[in-house]
Scaffold this active site. Sequence first.
Site, PDB file in Angstrom:
ATOM      1  N   THR A  81     -15.781   1.038   6.294  1.00  0.00           N
ATOM      2  CA  THR A  81     -16.007   2.149   7.070  1.00  0.00           C
ATOM      3  C   THR A  81     -16.830   3.148   6.495  1.00  0.00           C
ATOM      4  O   THR A  81     -16.462   3.817   5.511  1.00  0.00           O
ATOM      5  CB  THR A  81     -14.463   2.955   7.444  1.00  0.00           C
ATOM      6  OG1 THR A  81     -13.752   2.170   8.078  1.00  0.00           O
ATOM      7  CG2 THR A  81     -14.858   4.111   8.614  1.00  0.00           C
ATOM      8  N   THR A 157     -14.484  -1.627  -0.233  1.00  0.00           N
ATOM      9  CA  THR A 157     -14.590  -1.755  -1.706  1.00  0.00           C
ATOM     10  C   THR A 157     -13.970  -2.698  -2.225  1.00  0.00           C
ATOM     11  O   THR A 157     -14.191  -3.190  -3.364  1.00  0.00           O
ATOM     12  CB  THR A 157     -14.522  -0.424  -2.359  1.00  0.00           C
ATOM     13  OG1 THR A 157     -13.460   0.413  -2.253  1.00  0.00           O
ATOM     14  CG2 THR A 157     -15.750   0.710  -1.815  1.00  0.00           C
ATOM     15  N   ASP A 158     -12.686  -2.801  -1.666  1.00  0.00           N
ATOM     16  CA  ASP A 158     -11.679  -3.778  -2.667  1.00  0.00           C
ATOM     17  C   ASP A 158     -12.268  -5.013  -3.242  1.00  0.00           C
ATOM     18  O   ASP A 158     -11.988  -5.390  -4.262  1.00  0.00           O
ATOM     19  CB  ASP A 158     -10.371  -3.945  -1.793  1.00  0.00           C
ATOM     20  CG  ASP A 158      -9.355  -2.688  -2.108  1.00  0.00           C
ATOM     21  OD1 ASP A 158      -9.795  -1.712  -2.625  1.00  0.00           O
ATOM     22  OD2 ASP A 158      -8.146  -2.881  -1.863  1.00  0.00           O
ATOM     23  N   LYS A 234     -15.368  -3.516  -9.592  1.00  0.00           N
ATOM     24  CA  LYS A 234     -14.500  -2.241  -9.258  1.00  0.00           C
ATOM     25  C   LYS A 234     -13.713  -2.072 -10.412  1.00  0.00           C
ATOM     26  O   LYS A 234     -12.597  -2.806 -10.558  1.00  0.00           O
ATOM     27  CB  LYS A 234     -13.734  -2.391  -7.987  1.00  0.00           C
ATOM     28  CG  LYS A 234     -13.098  -1.146  -7.508  1.00  0.00           C
ATOM     29  CD  LYS A 234     -12.660  -1.658  -6.189  1.00  0.00           C
ATOM     30  CE  LYS A 234     -12.067  -0.129  -5.593  1.00  0.00           C
ATOM     31  NZ  LYS A 234     -11.334  -0.285  -4.341  1.00  0.00           N
TER      32      LYS A 234
END
Lengths: 411, 628
Positions: A81, A157-158, A234
Site C-alpha cells: 500500500t 516490504t516484508d 530488510k
Amino acid sequence: MMRALSGSRVRCRVGDQDLEGVYITEREGRAVVKLSSGYNIGIDIARLEVIGPSPETVLPLARIEQDPDLPECSIISTGGTIASRIDYRTGAVTSQFSAEDILRAIPELTSIARYNAIQVSTILSENMNIAIWQRLAHAIHDEIERGVRGVIVMHGTDTMAFTASAISFMVPAPVPIVFVGAQRSADRPSSDSAMNAICSAVAAVSGLGEVSVVMHDTTSDDRCAIHRATRVRKMHTSRRDAFQSIGIPPLGYVEYPSLKMTLSSGVVRRGERALSLQTEMEPRCALLLFAPGMPPDILEGYHGMKGLVISGTGLGHVGSDWVPVIRELIDGGTHVVMTSQCLHGRVCDRVYDTGRDLLAAGVIEGEDLLPEVALVKLSWILGREEGPEEVSRLMQQSLRGEICRRSIHGL
Amino acid sequence: MDYEAIGLKAGLEIHQQLDTEEKLFCHCPTVLRDIKERNSEFHRFLRATVSELGEMDRAAEEEMMAQRRFTYYAYDTTCLVEDDEEPPAPLNNEALEIALTIAKLFGMTPVEEVHTMRKLVIDGSNTTGFQRTALVALHGRLPGGCRLDSICLEEEAAQRVDDRTFSLDRLGIPLVEISTAPCLRTPEEVQEVAEYIGMVLRSTGRVKRGIGTIRQDINISIRGGARVEIKGVQELDLIADAVKGEVKRQLALLAIKDELLSRRAAVMEEFRDVTPLFSETGSKILKKAPCILAVFLQEFGGLVGREIQPGRRLGSELADYAKKCGVGGIFHTDELPAYGISEGEISRLRVELRASEGDCIVLVAGERERAECAARQVMKRAKLALVGIPEETRRMLGEGESTAYLRPLPGAARMYPETDVFPVRLTPPEWEAIEVPELLSVRAERFVRDLGLDPAVARQIAYSDRIGLFEAAVSEGIRPSVAARTLASTLRELKRDGIKVDGIGDREILELFRMVESGRLAKEAIPSVLKSMAGGKSLEDAIQEVAPPMTEEGLEALIDRIVRERESFVRERGRRALGPLMGVVMAEARGRVDGKVIASMLGRAIDRITGGDERRLNTEGKRIDENA
Ligand SMILES: [Zn+2]
C-alpha cells in the site's frame, strides 16, 4: 427492528443518556459505534437501536491531469500500500491502486512522469509466491517491450527483497525496474510512502539500468537510498531505513525534497542489458537456518527437494553430524548451497575440517550471496539446469550483481 | 456586563498530565529533559491525508499551505515509538486506571470498550501526524449544575522548541482530557469550575504537578457570535479574564459587521501589484520586498483600525491570517502614514486603486508567491468580517485579555481508528474495584474538624504537594500545628525568598519533624535547618550547623551560671528548685541536649550549693559520664 449496516445511524444508551452515532462494524460480539464527537466506543450489540439508513456518500474526487510531454512509467502494484484513503465517517482505510488514486494521494508524481497503473495482485507480501513472481515478470516485460521509460513496482516490504531479486534473474532489462514500499502505513500523515514513491519515480526515469529497491536511507525524510535488488535486505522490523545494502554501498541516492539524484560508479546503466524473459523457477527449494544442536534427521524432511540453501554458522558450517546426512541428500539429487547467517562476509569451507568435509560431500560454496538471494537464484537456475557442474558454476558466478568478486573494506 | 443578556455560553476542556511510570503507548519514562541532553535529531515532513469526501480537514489544510520540514530531538529516555518508527505498545493500564478513577470521582459512566483513535494533527507536534486518544467515560456531574461531557485518555504532544523543532521527551506522556458541556454562563463560573476540576484531578494524587502539566482550553460563544476556542491557558487566575476578553472581541466584531453591512462594504476580488509605487519608500520592509500587493477593502475605512481587544484591531486579525503564508505582517491605510510610508505614497496608492477615504487598503509584501498567498488570506478574513465571527482556535497573548488567531477550529471529520492498539474491555467488576480517593476539599474540612487547623491553613495543606508527608507525620504523632506551619508557611516563605526547598525530600522533612518532636531541635530552628538543607546539606549536617549539640563543658558552665544567679532561690528550695530551673536551662540549651542529661547535671549543681547527697542523683537520672 432494522439490522445495523455499516454506516447506519444508531442510538444507544450509556448510563442515563442516549447517544447517537454511526454503526461501524461488529467485533467479537460487540458493536463498534462512532459517536458524533468522532470517537469510537464498543458497546453491547443488543443495546443498539437503528434509527436511520446509511446516508449516501458522494465522492467528488479531483481530476488528475497527466502531462503528455513527460516520459511514461508503469506503476505495477502487487498489494503493497503506497496510497490509501480514509473514510472518516466509518474510519475505514482502503488501499488505492488505480493510477488516478495514487496520483491524487501523491500529486508530486505527476511532475516526474506520466503513469500507467497495473495491478497484478492484492496480496499481503508474506503470501507472495513463484506464480505471482512470474505474473509480475510478464507484466514488467510487456510494459518495457511497449516502450516505457521505467517500471515502479509497489510491494509490501516484508518480502520485497525476495521479489526484487527474483525479478532481477527473470527479467534482464535495459530500463530501471524499481521496487518501492512503505514501512509506516500510508494512512498516516508521517508515512514514508509518498517520499519513497516520489524517489522511486525519479529512479525509474533515471540513467539506471538494473533492478533496485528504493526506500528511506535514514529515519529522516532527507533522502532515499537506491539498493541493488540482489544485495539488499530488510534489516529492521519497523524502521523507515529498514532496507540496507549488504556488502556493497547503495547504487545511489535521491535527495528529498530536491529530488537530486546521484549514482555510484559501479552501477549498470540504462541500455546496457537487453530485454529478455526467463521466468521458469523450481519450486521445490528451501532455505534452512542451522542452529547448534539441531538434530540431523531434520534434513530427512528435505529429501526429494531439488535445492537446499543452508544458512550456516560463521564461514559456512553445520554440526559435523550433519555432514553424512547432507552427503545423502546430495547423492539423492538435491543441490545444496552453503551461505552464512552472518550475512556480512564470504563463505569459506576450506579453513576448518567440517567445511572441507562439506565440500567433499558436494556442497556448493555460496560465496557472499545473501541466503535469501541464494535461494531465489538456486530456484531460478534449477528452473532450467540440472547438471551439478553447471549449477555449481552458475551459483558461483555473478549474474545480476548478486556476488561481489571482492570483499570491499569499510562496509 | 449582563452575560445572560448577550447569551454567553462557555465550556472547558482541561488537559492534565498523569503521573505514570511509563508513557501511554510505550515503555519510556514520563520525564522531561533538557534539550541539551538530546542524543540525536531527525527530520520529517507531514502530509495531510485526504478524507473520503475528498475534503481535507480545514485545520490540516491550513498547515499544508507551507510544506514544512520538522526537526525532532530524541533522548536516551525516548524510543522508536516516539520516533514513529515502531508500532505502539498496548494502552498503558496504569493511565487507564487513573482516568477511570477520575471518571468515578465525577460520577461518570465508563464506556464498555475503550477504542483508541487517531486524531489528525499535522502541526508537527506529533511525529505520526495524529494524536492517539480514547474515550473512556461519559456524562459527569459538576457542582452548580453544569455537566461533564466526556473524559478521554490521550497522549501528550511533543514540546515545541521553536517554530519547526520539537522535543520528544514530552510526546506520549499520558493525559486526560475532560470536557464540560457548554453550560457555563459567566466568566467567574468558568474559572470556578476550572478550579474545581483541577482540585478533583489532584485528589487522585496521581497527576503531574507544576507548570505545563495542566492546560485549560476554553470554548466561548455569544448570541450571534461563533464558537471560539482559546487554547492552553495555563494559569487558573487568567481564565475569567480570557472569557471577558473574548466576549469583548466578539461584541466588537459584531458591531463592526453591522457597520460594514450598513455601509454596504465589500472586499474586491482582485488584489493589485503596487510594487512600483513604493520604489522610493522610506519603509525598510517595503523597500526590500520583491513584491508589494494591495487588497482593496471597500468602505472598510476606520474599521480595520478599530480596537477590538486591548492592543488588537480588526487589522490584527487580518495580519494573523496573512502570517500563515510566512509574511511578517501587513500595513493598512487606517494606520498610515507611519512606519516610513509617506502621505504622498498613500495618496498615490488611493489614486491607483481609485479608493476614497472611506475605503481601506491593505498592503502585503514579500516574495511574490508568499505575498499572493497573504493577500488571499487577508481577503478571506475580511470577507468573514462581513458575515460575523469565524470559528477559530486562538491563543492567549501574555497575561491580558487579548488573544491571537492560531488556526481554524478543527472540523469533526478528523478521527479514525488506531488499528495498532487493541480495544480494551471495561467490565463492571473492574469499574467497581476502582477506589475513589477522598477529595482534597473534603480532606481540608477533615483537617479543620479533626486536627483543629485554621481553614485557610487546612486548605493550603490539603492542596499542597506535601499532603502525603503531612498525613504521614500526623499519623505518627507529630503535632499537626508544627507540621502544618512548616508545610503551609515556612516552605512557602523560604521559596518566596528564592530558596530551592522543592529539592528537599519528604522523608528528610519527616525526620526533621521527629527531631523536633523528640526535643533534639527547637521548632524555631526549622526554617534555618530547611534553608541549610536546601543549600545541599544533609539533615544531620544542617542541624549540626544550625544547632550544634552543646559540649559537656558548655552545658556545665551554663548550669553553673544559672544556679549561681539564683543561689538564694536554690538554697531556699533545695532539690525542689530542680523543676523550675529545668525550664530556665531548657530555654537556653533547648533542642541541643537531652532533657535527662540536663536534669542530672542540674541536680548535681544544686547539690553542690546545698551540700546534698550526690548518690541520690542516680535515682533521678543517669550521671553525665555514663551517658556520654
Ligand atoms: Zn518510548
